[in-house]
Scaffold this motif. Structure first.
Motif, PDB file in Angstrom:
ATOM      1  N   CYS A 158      64.341 -25.280  20.511  1.00  0.00           N
ATOM      2  CA  CYS A 158      65.253 -25.602  21.686  1.00  0.00           C
ATOM      3  C   CYS A 158      65.034 -26.804  22.476  1.00  0.00           C
ATOM      4  N   PHE A 161      66.393 -29.300  19.464  1.00  0.00           N
ATOM      5  CA  PHE A 161      67.750 -29.284  19.664  1.00  0.00           C
ATOM      6  C   PHE A 161      68.257 -30.147  20.741  1.00  0.00           C
ATOM      7  N   LEU A 173      73.275 -29.736  15.484  1.00  0.00           N
ATOM      8  CA  LEU A 173      73.797 -28.235  15.242  1.00  0.00           C
ATOM      9  C   LEU A 173      73.343 -27.931  13.800  1.00  0.00           C
ATOM     10  N   PHE A 176      69.670 -26.833  13.939  1.00  0.00           N
ATOM     11  CA  PHE A 176      69.719 -25.530  14.610  1.00  0.00           C
ATOM     12  C   PHE A 176      69.893 -24.302  13.650  1.00  0.00           C
ATOM     13  N   VAL A 196      67.322 -16.723  20.501  1.00  0.00           N
ATOM     14  CA  VAL A 196      67.635 -18.117  20.099  1.00  0.00           C
ATOM     15  C   VAL A 196      68.801 -18.731  20.201  1.00  0.00           C
ATOM     16  N   CYS A 197      69.953 -17.787  19.576  1.00  0.00           N
ATOM     17  CA  CYS A 197      71.444 -18.250  19.375  1.00  0.00           C
ATOM     18  C   CYS A 197      71.853 -18.423  20.602  1.00  0.00           C
ATOM     19  N   GLY A 200      70.513 -21.553  22.339  1.00  0.00           N
ATOM     20  CA  GLY A 200      71.251 -22.657  21.703  1.00  0.00           C
ATOM     21  C   GLY A 200      72.592 -22.940  22.302  1.00  0.00           C
ATOM     22  N   LEU A 204      74.206 -25.920  23.944  1.00  0.00           N
ATOM     23  CA  LEU A 204      75.295 -26.722  23.481  1.00  0.00           C
ATOM     24  C   LEU A 204      76.232 -26.957  24.461  1.00  0.00           C
TER      25      LEU A 204
END
Length: 386
Positions: A158, A161, A173, A176, A196-197, A200, A204
Motif C-alpha cells: 500500500c 502503491f 496499478l 499492485f 488488500v484489494c 487499494g 485509488l
C-alpha cells in the motif's frame, strides 16, 4: 567469428530463448527508435543518428547489467531486497517533492553532473517484487498470521502503491496487480487478499478524486469512456495512434515510412507500438505480441522448475510485471485503454526503464541458471553431482 560467438555464449547461462528474446527486442527497438525520433532530433537541433547512438549505448549498458545480474546467485537478491525497500520509500518521497515536473507529474530526479534523470518508480517495481518474494517464501509456515506476515506485506504494497500513484497511476496499478498475483501464488488467504484489494481501492479513489493529478486522471478516463464528447486536444494522441495502426494495413508502409511519427508526441516511447504497426503492419504487430507471449511462456517454465519458493516467486513476479506492462502499452496504442505513460519494455526509448528492465531479465536468468546447474548431493564424505 563463430569461435568468438561460441566464446560469448559459453559465458552466458540460463534460458537461451530469453537471451534470444532480449536480442530480438533490442534490434526492434533500434529500428523503431531510429525511425520515430526524426521530429525529436529536429527540435533538439541534432541528427537522428546522435539520438540513436545514445539509445544504443543504453541498450549495451542494459545488456551489461543483465549479464552481471544473471551471474549473481538469485538467493543474494533476498538480502538485497531489504536494502532496496529501505532506499525506495525515501526516494519516492523525494521525487514527489523535489523531482522534475513534466506534464504535471513528478516522476524523475536528476542525476548530478550527468544531464540524465532517474525514474524512481522503476526501482520501486524491482524492490517491491523482490521484497514480496522474499517475505512470502520465508513466512510460509505462518503465512496466515496477521501480525507477523500480513501486516508487513500489506503495508509495503500500500505504501509503495500510493507513493507511485500520486504521480504515475498506471504504473502503480500494474504493480499492485502483480503484487496481488504474488499474494495469491504465495498462499495468502482469500480474506486477507480481499482486505488488500479493498485498501487499494480506497487509495485509488483518493488518488483519482483528491490527488494532485486528479484533473488529468478524470479527463483521461472521460476521454476514453466518451470519445465522441472529447475535444480535439484531449483525444489527439489516441486519435493519431489509431490512424497509424489503421494505415499500416497487413504488411505496413515499410521501415522509415511512418507519417504519424511527425504528429504523435511520444512516438518513440509511449506510442512506439503504433509506429511499429504503421511501418510493419499487422504482421509486425502480431509478431511483437508473440515475442512477449513466448517470453511469458519461457518464464512460466522457469517458475515450474524452480526448486525453491523464493526463486519461483521472484521469476513469476518479474515476468508478470514485464508482460503486463508490454500488453498494457499495446492495449493503449490500439485504443483498448486510456492514455498512460507506460513504455514498451526493452523497445521504447528511455534510460532507467531499459536499465531496470535489463536487470529484471538478468534476475530471471539467474533463477533459470540455478535450475539448469547440476545440484550437488553429499554422500557421506563425498560430494557428487548427479
Amino acid at each position: 567469428m563463430i569461435a568468438s560467438l561460441d566464446s560469448i555464449l559459453s559465458k552466458t547461462r540460463g534460458d537461451r530463448w530469453i537471451w534470444l528474446i532480449v536480442i530480438l527486442l533490442s534490434m526492434i527497438s533500434l529500428l523503431a527508435v531510429y525511425s520515430s525520433t526524426g521530429t525529436l532530433a529536429f527540435k533538439r537541433g541534432v541528427g537522428a543518428e546522435s539520438i540513436l547512438m545514445k539509445h544504443l549505448a543504453m541498450i549495451i549498458g542494459g545488456i551489461g547489467l543483465m549479464y552481471i545480474s544473471h551471474k549473481i546467485d538469485y538467493r543474494y537478491y533476498a538480502g538485497i531486497s531489504k536494502l532496496l525497500m529501505i532506499a525506495t520509500i525515501p526516494l519516492l518521497l523525494y521525487t514527489l517533492v523535489f523531482g522534475n515536473h513534466v506534464n504535471d507529474a513528478s516522476r524523475w530526479i536528476p542525476i548530478p553532473g550527468t544531464g540524465l534523470s532517474f525514474q524512481t518508480s522503476d526501482l520501486a517495481k524491482l524492490a517491491l517484487i523482490t521484497f514480496l518474494a522474499r517475505t512470502l517464501s520465508r513466512k510460509q509456515e505462518n503465512i496466515k498470521d496477521v501480525k507477523q506476515s500480513f501486516i508487513p506485506i500489506m503495508s509495503s504494497v500500500c505504501v509503495v502503491f500510493i507513493l507511485i500513484a500520486l504521480a504515475n497511476l498506471s504504473t502503480a496499478l500494474m504493480l499492485f496487480g502483480v503484487s496481488v498475483l504474488l499474494l495469491i501464488i504465495g498462499r495468502i488467504s482469500i480474506k486477507q487478499i480481499a482486505v488488500v484489494c479493498l485498501a487499494g481501492a480506497v487509495l485509488l479513489a483518493g488518488v483519482v478524486f483528491l490527488g494532485p493529478r486528479r484533473k488529468t486522471y478524470i479527463s483521461r478516463i472521460h476521454t476514453y469512456m466518451h470519445p465522441e464528447k472529447a475535444t480535439a486536444d484531449k483525444s489527439f494522441q489516441s486519435d493519431h495512434a489509431k490512424i497509424a495502426i489503421a494505415s499500416g494495413g497487413i504488411f505496413g508502409k515499410g521501415p522509415g515510412n511512418s507519417t504519424e511519427r511527425n504528429y504523435l508526441p511520444d512516438s518513440f516511447s509511449d506510442e512506439i507500438y503504433a509506429i511499429i504497426v504503421e511501418e510493419y503492419g499487422l504482421i509486425g504487430g502480431l509478431t511483437l505480441m508473440g515475442i512477449y507471449l513466448f517470453l511469458l511462456y519461457r518464464c512460466i517454465k522457469i517458475v515450474t522448475k524452480a526448486p525453491k519458493a523464493f526463486g519461483a516467486l521472484l521469476a513469476c513476479g518479474l515476468s508478470f510485471s514485464l508482460t503486463i506492462q508490454a500488453f498494457a502499452n499495446m492495449a493503449v496504442a490500439v485504443g483498448l485503454g486510456p492514455v498512460t505513460g507506460v513504455p514498451l519494455p526493452l523497445v521504447s526509448m528511455g534510460g532507467t526503464s531499459i536499465l531496470f528492465t535489463s536487470i529484471a531479465f538478468g534476475i530471471i536468468l539467474s533463477v533459470s541458471r540455478d535450475n539448469d546447474e547440476p545440484k550437488k548431493v553429499v554422500v557421506g564424505e563425498i560430494t557428487e553431482a548427479p
